[in-house]
Design a protein around this motif. Structure first.
Motif, PDB file in Angstrom:
ATOM      1  N   LEU A   1      16.702  -7.266  45.649  1.00  0.00           N
ATOM      2  CA  LEU A   1      17.895  -6.514  45.255  1.00  0.00           C
ATOM      3  C   LEU A   1      19.071  -6.633  46.223  1.00  0.00           C
ATOM      4  O   LEU A   1      20.195  -6.315  45.857  1.00  0.00           O
ATOM      5  N   GLY A   2      18.796  -7.076  47.441  1.00  0.00           N
ATOM      6  CA  GLY A   2      19.823  -7.040  48.479  1.00  0.00           C
ATOM      7  C   GLY A   2      20.757  -8.223  48.492  1.00  0.00           C
ATOM      8  O   GLY A   2      20.587  -9.200  47.757  1.00  0.00           O
TER       9      GLY A   2
ATOM     10  N   LEU B   1      10.736   4.397  53.528  1.00  0.00           N
ATOM     11  CA  LEU B   1      11.902   4.003  54.321  1.00  0.00           C
ATOM     12  C   LEU B   1      11.826   4.576  55.735  1.00  0.00           C
ATOM     13  O   LEU B   1      12.128   3.882  56.706  1.00  0.00           O
TER      14      LEU B   1
ATOM     15  N   LEU C   1       9.620   6.826  48.040  1.00  0.00           N
ATOM     16  CA  LEU C   1      10.502   5.805  48.603  1.00  0.00           C
ATOM     17  C   LEU C   1      11.082   6.251  49.938  1.00  0.00           C
ATOM     18  O   LEU C   1      11.114   5.481  50.894  1.00  0.00           O
TER      19      LEU C   1
ATOM     20  N   LEU D   1      18.216   0.875  45.357  1.00  0.00           N
ATOM     21  CA  LEU D   1      16.755   0.942  45.474  1.00  0.00           C
ATOM     22  C   LEU D   1      16.202   2.103  44.659  1.00  0.00           C
ATOM     23  O   LEU D   1      15.233   1.948  43.922  1.00  0.00           O
TER      24      LEU D   1
ATOM     25  N   ASP E   1      16.402   1.630  40.777  1.00  0.00           N
ATOM     26  CA  ASP E   1      15.760   0.453  40.201  1.00  0.00           C
ATOM     27  C   ASP E   1      14.433   0.852  39.548  1.00  0.00           C
ATOM     28  O   ASP E   1      13.614   1.543  40.152  1.00  0.00           O
TER      29      ASP E   1
ATOM     30  N   VAL F   1      20.826  -3.476  51.306  1.00  0.00           N
ATOM     31  CA  VAL F   1      20.862  -2.940  49.950  1.00  0.00           C
ATOM     32  C   VAL F   1      21.215  -1.458  50.052  1.00  0.00           C
ATOM     33  O   VAL F   1      20.814  -0.787  51.004  1.00  0.00           O
TER      34      VAL F   1
ATOM     35  N   GLU G   1      11.147  -5.899  47.787  1.00  0.00           N
ATOM     36  CA  GLU G   1      12.153  -5.340  46.875  1.00  0.00           C
ATOM     37  C   GLU G   1      13.555  -5.440  47.465  1.00  0.00           C
ATOM     38  O   GLU G   1      14.519  -5.685  46.741  1.00  0.00           O
ATOM     39  N   MET G   2      13.674  -5.275  48.760  1.00  0.00           N
ATOM     40  CA  MET G   2      14.975  -5.439  49.411  1.00  0.00           C
ATOM     41  C   MET G   2      15.452  -6.877  49.284  1.00  0.00           C
ATOM     42  O   MET G   2      16.637  -7.132  49.064  1.00  0.00           O
TER      43      MET G   2
ATOM     44  N   LEU H   1       8.329  -2.835  50.147  1.00  0.00           N
ATOM     45  CA  LEU H   1       9.730  -2.467  50.351  1.00  0.00           C
ATOM     46  C   LEU H   1      10.553  -3.689  50.765  1.00  0.00           C
ATOM     47  O   LEU H   1      11.640  -3.921  50.241  1.00  0.00           O
TER      48      LEU H   1
ATOM     49  N   CYS I   1      11.233  -0.337  41.455  1.00  0.00           N
ATOM     50  CA  CYS I   1      11.012   0.458  42.669  1.00  0.00           C
ATOM     51  C   CYS I   1      10.493   1.850  42.323  1.00  0.00           C
ATOM     52  O   CYS I   1       9.625   2.381  43.010  1.00  0.00           O
TER      53      CYS I   1
END
Length: 81
Positions: A17-18, A50, A46, A33, A36, A28, A13-14, A10, A39
């Protein structure tokens, strides 16, 4: 997969993408998220990942449960790298 591994994915990926805010923290939107493709393939749950990351104070966001569509504009902020 174990929770720690999911959280580390996570964070990656943040970072991908963030964007950094004026305070220097990476954030983000939930919708970015959730929608995507990478993701979607990485995370079976997800929202669960989180929540686990929020409990461990790795990320923060408003509310308890994020739902696709309703909460797409909620900012998820990375508290640690």
């Amino acid at each position: 997969m174990n929770v720690e591994h999911e959280i580390s994915l996570l964070v990656e990926e943040m970072q991908r993408l963030g964007t950094r805010g004026p305070d220097g923290k990476l954030s983000v939107k939930f919708g970015v998220l959730f929608q995507d493709d990478k993701c979607a393939n990485l995370f079976e749950a997800l929202v669960g990942t989180l929540k686990a990351a929020k409990r461990r104070k790795i990320v923060t966001y408003q509310g308890e449960l994020l739902l696709q569509g309703v909460h797409d504009d909620v900012e998820i902020v990375l508290l640690q790298n």
